[in-house]
Design an enzyme around this catalytic site. Structure first.
Site, PDB file in Angstrom:
ATOM      1  CB  SER A 142       0.204  -3.539   2.800  1.00  0.00           C
ATOM      2  OG  SER A 142       1.034  -2.623   3.444  1.00  0.00           O
ATOM      3  CG  ASP A 162      -5.301   5.702   2.512  1.00  0.00           C
ATOM      4  OD1 ASP A 162      -5.380   5.287   3.680  1.00  0.00           O
ATOM      5  OD2 ASP A 162      -4.380   6.403   2.086  1.00  0.00           O
ATOM      6  CG  ASN A 184       4.282  -1.750   5.223  1.00  0.00           C
ATOM      7  OD1 ASN A 184       5.408  -2.076   5.599  1.00  0.00           O
ATOM      8  ND2 ASN A 184       3.316  -2.628   5.141  1.00  0.00           N
ATOM      9  CB  CYS A 213      -0.996  -0.037   1.155  1.00  0.00           C
ATOM     10  SG  CYS A 213      -0.265  -0.014   2.800  1.00  0.00           S
TER      11      CYS A 213
HETATM   12  P1  4NP Z   1      -1.856   2.788   4.054  1.00  0.00           P
HETATM   13  O1  4NP Z   1      -2.524   4.131   4.629  1.00  0.00           O
HETATM   14  O2  4NP Z   1      -1.288   3.129   2.698  1.00  0.00           O
HETATM   15  O3  4NP Z   1      -3.019   1.860   3.965  1.00  0.00           O
HETATM   16  O4  4NP Z   1      -0.810   2.372   5.045  1.00  0.00           O
HETATM   17  C1  4NP Z   1      -1.824   5.338   4.725  1.00  0.00           C
HETATM   18  C2  4NP Z   1      -1.111   5.621   5.861  1.00  0.00           C
HETATM   19  C3  4NP Z   1      -0.456   6.839   5.962  1.00  0.00           C
HETATM   20  C4  4NP Z   1      -0.506   7.743   4.933  1.00  0.00           C
HETATM   21  C5  4NP Z   1      -1.221   7.449   3.789  1.00  0.00           C
HETATM   22  C6  4NP Z   1      -1.872   6.238   3.684  1.00  0.00           C
HETATM   23  N1  4NP Z   1       0.158   8.989   5.030  1.00  0.00           N
HETATM   24  O5  4NP Z   1      -0.005   9.834   4.129  1.00  0.00           O
HETATM   25  O6  4NP Z   1       0.903   9.217   5.983  1.00  0.00           O
END
Ligand code: 4NP
Length: 154
Positions: free
Chosen positions: A15, A124, A11, A8
């Site tokens: 994921s 997300d 992470n 993803c």
């Molecule tokens: P993930 O979710 O890709 O499912 O782990 C996210 C976690 C953090 C962020 C974006 C998506 N971020 O921008 O910090």
């Protein structure tokens, strides 16, 4: 040994949940499958999964609290047979690093294995509430079940 990498963005949400769910299914069936996860971004490297991901999977009896985020790297194409990405943006970011057609052919959307054929991306859940994490859990649980069936009946 079949090797599967869940990918993803961070992470820390999707994921690691996918990794934990697939690990549990593999354990239940006594299969020899290696599973890992990574993020295309480096924002959360070294961090544990989001507390909401940990709580959601824990409510289904799966402990992912020991997992730590790492960034996807080109050598992952050499070390894994299946690279399952959560959304189109993850897919584009991983494909940018592919060196050849063999690398590209390993990359699939996780929801290519969903029972509901209109589902394309695992959303997300980072900016949403708890419900989003439960929705993600159920999508991943279904897709992981179908993925295992496909790779073990080939
Ligand atoms: P993930 O979710 O890709 O499912 O782990 C996210 C976690 C953090 C962020 C974006 C998506 N971020 O921008 O910090």
């Amino acid at each position: 040994m079949i090797k599967v990498l869940m990918v993803c963005l961070g992470n820390i949400c999707r994921s690691p949940m996918a990794e934990g769910i697939l690990r549990e299914k593999v354990k239940d069936r006594d299969l020899e499958i290696e599973i890992d996860s990574a993020g295309t971004g480096n924002y959360h490297v070294g961090e544990a999964p989001d507390p909401r991901s940990i709580a959601t999977t824990a409510s289904f009896g799966i402990d992912i609290s020991d997992l730590r985020a790492r960034q996807f790297k080109v050598s992952d194409f050499d070390n894994f047979d299946h690279i399952l990405v959560m959304d189109e943006s993850n897919k584009a970011n991983v494909l940018k690093l592919a060196r050849n057609l063999a690398d590209e052919s390993k990359v699939k959307l996780m929801l290519d294995y969903a029972s509901e054929k209109n589902l394309i991306e695992v959303p997300d859940p980072w900016f949403g509430g708890e419900d989003g994490f439960y929705d993600v859990y159920h999508m991943l649980n279904d897709a992981c079940e179908n993925f295992l069936t496909v790779i073990t009946t080939k």
